[in-house]
Structures are given as C-alpha cells and as structure tokens.
Design a protein around this motif. Structure first.
Motif, mmCIF file in Angstrom:
data_model
loop_
_atom_site.group_PDB
_atom_site.id
_atom_site.type_symbol
_atom_site.label_atom_id
_atom_site.label_comp_id
_atom_site.label_asym_id
_atom_site.label_seq_id
_atom_site.Cartn_x
_atom_site.Cartn_y
_atom_site.Cartn_z
ATOM 1 N N LEU A 140 0.652 -1.329 0.006
ATOM 2 C CA LEU A 140 0.096 0.104 -0.048
ATOM 3 C C LEU A 140 0.886 1.261 0.066
ATOM 4 C CD1 LEU A 140 -2.451 -1.124 2.618
ATOM 5 C CD2 LEU A 140 -2.984 -0.820 0.317
ATOM 6 N N PRO A 141 0.490 2.408 -0.793
ATOM 7 C CA PRO A 141 1.151 3.457 -0.675
ATOM 8 C C PRO A 141 1.304 4.131 0.713
ATOM 9 C CG PRO A 141 -0.809 3.846 -2.320
ATOM 10 C CD PRO A 141 -0.600 2.457 -1.796
ATOM 11 N N SER A 142 2.037 4.805 1.027
ATOM 12 C CA SER A 142 1.801 5.496 2.447
ATOM 13 C C SER A 142 2.270 7.018 2.679
ATOM 14 C CB SER A 142 2.588 4.714 3.531
ATOM 15 O OG SER A 142 3.925 4.456 3.192
ATOM 16 N N HIS A 143 2.613 7.543 1.340
ATOM 17 C CA HIS A 143 3.064 9.096 1.503
ATOM 18 C C HIS A 143 2.058 9.951 0.791
ATOM 19 C CE1 HIS A 143 6.733 6.510 1.889
ATOM 20 N NE2 HIS A 143 6.909 7.228 2.744
ATOM 21 N N GLY A 144 0.955 9.483 0.382
ATOM 22 C CA GLY A 144 0.029 10.350 -0.241
ATOM 23 C C GLY A 144 0.361 10.908 -1.348
ATOM 24 N N GLU A 145 0.100 12.522 -1.662
ATOM 25 C CA GLU A 145 0.439 12.992 -2.856
ATOM 26 C C GLU A 145 1.800 13.507 -3.057
ATOM 27 O OE1 GLU A 145 -0.927 17.173 -3.239
ATOM 28 O OE2 GLU A 145 -1.714 16.811 -1.028
ATOM 29 N N TYR A 146 2.621 13.035 -1.773
ATOM 30 C CA TYR A 146 4.147 13.729 -1.720
ATOM 31 C C TYR A 146 5.139 12.979 -2.955
ATOM 32 C CZ TYR A 146 3.121 16.574 2.189
ATOM 33 O OH TYR A 146 2.130 17.685 2.948
ATOM 34 N N PRO A 147 5.144 11.655 -3.222
ATOM 35 C CA PRO A 147 5.887 11.338 -4.169
ATOM 36 C C PRO A 147 5.580 11.894 -5.618
ATOM 37 C CG PRO A 147 5.242 9.539 -2.729
ATOM 38 C CD PRO A 147 4.440 10.927 -2.232
ATOM 39 N N ASP A 148 4.383 11.948 -5.932
ATOM 40 C CA ASP A 148 3.970 12.607 -7.136
ATOM 41 C C ASP A 148 4.257 14.108 -7.238
ATOM 42 O OD1 ASP A 148 2.700 10.412 -8.258
ATOM 43 O OD2 ASP A 148 0.834 10.829 -7.751
ATOM 44 N N LEU A 149 4.531 14.664 -6.454
ATOM 45 C CA LEU A 149 4.777 16.090 -6.232
ATOM 46 C C LEU A 149 6.555 15.966 -6.602
ATOM 47 C CD1 LEU A 149 3.007 17.659 -3.139
ATOM 48 C CD2 LEU A 149 2.569 18.116 -5.470
ATOM 49 N N VAL A 150 7.155 15.153 -6.002
ATOM 50 C CA VAL A 150 8.518 15.038 -6.773
ATOM 51 C C VAL A 150 8.729 14.763 -8.065
ATOM 52 C CG1 VAL A 150 10.730 13.919 -5.903
ATOM 53 C CG2 VAL A 150 9.030 14.190 -4.122
ATOM 54 N N ARG A 151 7.983 13.729 -8.386
ATOM 55 C CA ARG A 151 7.904 13.435 -9.849
ATOM 56 C C ARG A 151 7.790 14.657 -10.772
ATOM 57 N NH1 ARG A 151 4.773 8.838 -7.463
ATOM 58 N NH2 ARG A 151 6.370 7.200 -6.980
ATOM 59 N N ALA A 152 6.713 15.143 -10.394
ATOM 60 C CA ALA A 152 6.308 16.544 -11.174
ATOM 61 C C ALA A 152 7.155 17.662 -11.403
ATOM 62 C CB ALA A 152 4.881 16.890 -10.872
ATOM 63 N N LEU A 153 7.803 17.512 -10.074
ATOM 64 C CA LEU A 153 8.803 18.659 -10.105
ATOM 65 C C LEU A 153 10.050 18.543 -10.759
ATOM 66 C CD1 LEU A 153 10.104 21.466 -8.862
ATOM 67 C CD2 LEU A 153 10.819 20.096 -6.928
ATOM 68 N N ALA A 154 10.502 17.139 -10.547
ATOM 69 C CA ALA A 154 11.631 16.622 -11.610
ATOM 70 C C ALA A 154 11.293 17.029 -13.089
ATOM 71 C CB ALA A 154 12.038 15.149 -11.111
ATOM 72 N N ALA A 155 10.252 16.476 -13.145
ATOM 73 C CA ALA A 155 10.104 16.629 -14.759
ATOM 74 C C ALA A 155 9.993 18.141 -15.238
ATOM 75 C CB ALA A 155 8.595 15.950 -15.039
ATOM 76 N N ARG A 156 9.401 18.877 -14.345
ATOM 77 C CA ARG A 156 9.147 20.183 -14.542
ATOM 78 C C ARG A 156 10.604 21.276 -14.654
ATOM 79 N NH1 ARG A 156 5.528 20.896 -11.356
ATOM 80 N NH2 ARG A 156 6.624 22.024 -9.546
ATOM 81 N N GLU A 157 11.444 20.767 -13.827
ATOM 82 C CA GLU A 157 12.838 21.502 -13.659
ATOM 83 C C GLU A 157 13.857 20.516 -14.273
ATOM 84 O OE1 GLU A 157 13.161 24.163 -12.154
ATOM 85 O OE2 GLU A 157 11.058 24.626 -11.602
#
Length: 253
Positions: A154-171
């Motif tokens: 089960l995932p246990s970090h909510g939206e936080y991993p996706d925020l990292v992924r999105a930032l990495a792609a954006r930057e």
C-alpha cells in the motif's frame, strides 16, 4: 642538493596528489531517518545512506551523509542543516535530496510541511545546488512496509511522491524513484519475507530493544543494503557522469 631544486621536486610529488584528491567528487545526502547514520543505541537500525559508499569503487567518491532522523524539508532548512550542506558543496559535487516521510506527517506539527511548501522547499534545494555548479538529484521517499489483506503493498505518502516526480520533470532534474523501486522489492518479498528488511526484533533479542520492535519504516542492515543497491541500479540507468564510478557489479541485476 640545492634547496630550490629539492623544493621543486617535492612540489612535483605533492601537487599531483592534491590534484587527484580534488578530482574526487562528494555525494551529499539531504534526507530523513531512512537515509541517515544511526547512533549506537539505535542499532541495528540502519539508514541506506550508510551503505551507499560500498556501491562505488574504493576512493572514487566521498559520501557526506547529512540526513537526520525526524527531519522534513522545513525543519532541515530551519535548523540550518541545508545551509551547512550547501556551504560544503563545491562544483562537480552531487546532492541527493530525499524527503517526504516527515513532511507528510500531518499529525506531527513539529515537522509537517504542507504540499505547496514541500514543493517550494524542493525547488529551493534544486536552485541552490545548481547555483553551486553541482548536480541535484531528487528522490521519492522509500516505501513503508504496509500490505493490504490481499498481500499488495500500500502507498503511504499520499500525494508527496507525485509532487517530487512532477517537479523533477518540470525542472529537468534527474529523478531516482525510490518509492516505486522499494515498493517492488517489498512486493517481491511479500508481507512476511519483507520483515527482514525492517527493524523487526524479537523481545530479548537485542539490548537496545528489550521489548522487541515491529518497525515498518526503518531498515535493518539487510534492508538498508538492498535500498542502497536499488539506488545504484537506478543511478546507472540515469546516465549521470557519477554513475561511471559505481562498481561494475552495479550494472546489472
């Protein structure tokens, strides 16, 4: 031998040593307890960052592990830890940035960081490292040992991993997706087998934990070694120049 000639010969011997030493990059680690060095009274708890040096050829990199138990992006900044890390960073270094466990702990106001602030802090980290002519690398947080009744992680970090992924792609920052990699490891080992990767200790088996422990967040030495290995696999795939310093065995599973 004339003193000037002796001085010249000594300089020729010493300078290459300094030049070689300067060519060894440092990998700085900014993160939380899953990555951090542990105090003796916490053993056998082990941060995966402690075993990172073993994945590289001897003497090819330095590891500067500044990860700390209980820290979020916010507290890492507030306590001056980020400033100190940055002061130690020089051109050519690499900075690994792995937060999320504590940022998303809304029940712990001493460390909680709202999602928008979390992203801003990570953006700051990336910009600060690049300003030092060093290389930032973003990591998603490692998985906790949580399974549903059907045996699925089960995932246990909510939206936080996706925020990292999105930032990495954006930057355009290299991303090492430790959440997905660690989740795959847990799934492979299953609910029972994955206990060996974490701080599961029977009562009376260790003097640091006389009542035992059933910790599904922090790693055993075996778990830390496996996470360091997963990082090395991902680093090889990233194409970053520092990957050339990995041991040859890190190239394939």
């Amino acid at each position: 031998m004339p003193r000037t000639l002796l001085s010249l010969l000594l300089a020729l011997v010493v300078l290459p040593a300094f030049a070689s030493d300067a060519a060894v990059p440092t990998i700085h680690l900014a993160g939380d307890s899953t990555m951090a060095e542990k105090l003796p009274e916490k053993r056998p708890e082990t941060g995966w960052g402690e075993l990172l040096a073993a994945r590289f050829r001897d003497g090819s990199v330095r590891i500067d592990n500044r990860a700390k138990n209980g820290r979020s992006t916010r507290t890492f900044i507030e306590e001056g830890r980020w400033r100190d890390l940055l002061d130690a960073t020089v051109p050519g270094d690499v900075v690994l940035i792995q937060f999320g466990h504590n940022d998303q702990s809304i029940e712990k106001p001493d460390r909680y960081t709202p999602p928008a602030d979390y992203v801003r802090n990570l953006q700051r980290f990336v910009a600060d490292v690049r300003a030092k002519d060093a290389t930032p690398v973003l990591l998603t947080p490692v998985a906790r040992r949580r399974f549903d009744e059907a045996g699925h992680v089960l995932p246990s970090h909510g939206e936080y991993p996706d925020l990292v992924r999105a930032l990495a792609a954006r930057e355009n920052v290299v991303l090492i997706d430790m959440e997905r990699r660690s989740s795959a490891v847990l799934q492979e080992r299953g609910a029972e087998g994955s206990k060996a990767l974490f701080l599961w200790i029977a009562a009376g088996a260790n003097s640091n934990y006389p009542k035992g422990a059933e910790d599904n967040t922090h790693f055993s030495p075996l778990g830390a070694a496996r996470m360091a290995r997963e990082f090395a696999f991902a680093l090889r795939e990233s194409g970053l120049p520092i990957a050339a310093r990995l041991r040859e065995a890190e190239g394939a599973r």
